[in-house]
Write a protein that holds these residues in place. Structure first.
Motif: not given
Length: 130
Positions: A48-50, A52, A82, A84, A86, A127-129
């Motif tokens: 998950n993004e957290s 990163i 997932k 992502y 950057i 940051i994008e998925e």
């Protein structure tokens, strides 16, 4: 000094290292914004993004379409991850130009990888998925 390499198909014996350096600089200049910034891209796979966190790492691409996750084969349980991207704005002075140019030479001028200096982080990033 002429540059000769029996290992790479695209080397031209009539070209010098300076010729190749000029070509590399011309290619990278396309991605420079303002006078002292360059837009770079890095793709990572995490749950998950957290997850990163800075520092983001030193392996980046100057071509968005060339940014990709490296070493998928070494990732345990890739189906739980997932991907992502950057997108980041770096200062030109934060780039490791020697290693970046060496990569360019070693990979038949197809490499768009840029290496940043150790522990350098962009001030501006998104940051994008994907």
């Amino acid at each position: 000094m002429l540059f000769r390499s029996p290992y790479h198909s695209k080397y031209d014996e009539t070209k010098t290292v300076e010729d190749y350096k000029e070509h590399f600089i011309d290619e990278v200049k396309k991605y420079i914004v303002e006078d002292d910034k360059i837009m770079l891209y890095r793709v990572i796979a995490v749950q998950n993004e957290s997850q990163i966190k800075k520092p983001f790492g030193k392996y980046w691409a100057f071509k968005k379409e060339d940014s990709q996750v490296i070493n998928w084969e070494n990732i345990n349980e890739p189906e739980n991850l997932k991907v992502y991207r950057i997108t980041a704005l770096f200062d030109i002075k934060d780039i490791d130009w020697k290693n970046s140019f060496d990569l360019y030479l070693m990979n038949d001028f197809m490499e768009s990888e840029i290496r940043t200096k150790k522990n350098v982080n962009p001030k501006d990033y998104f940051i994008e998925e994907i």
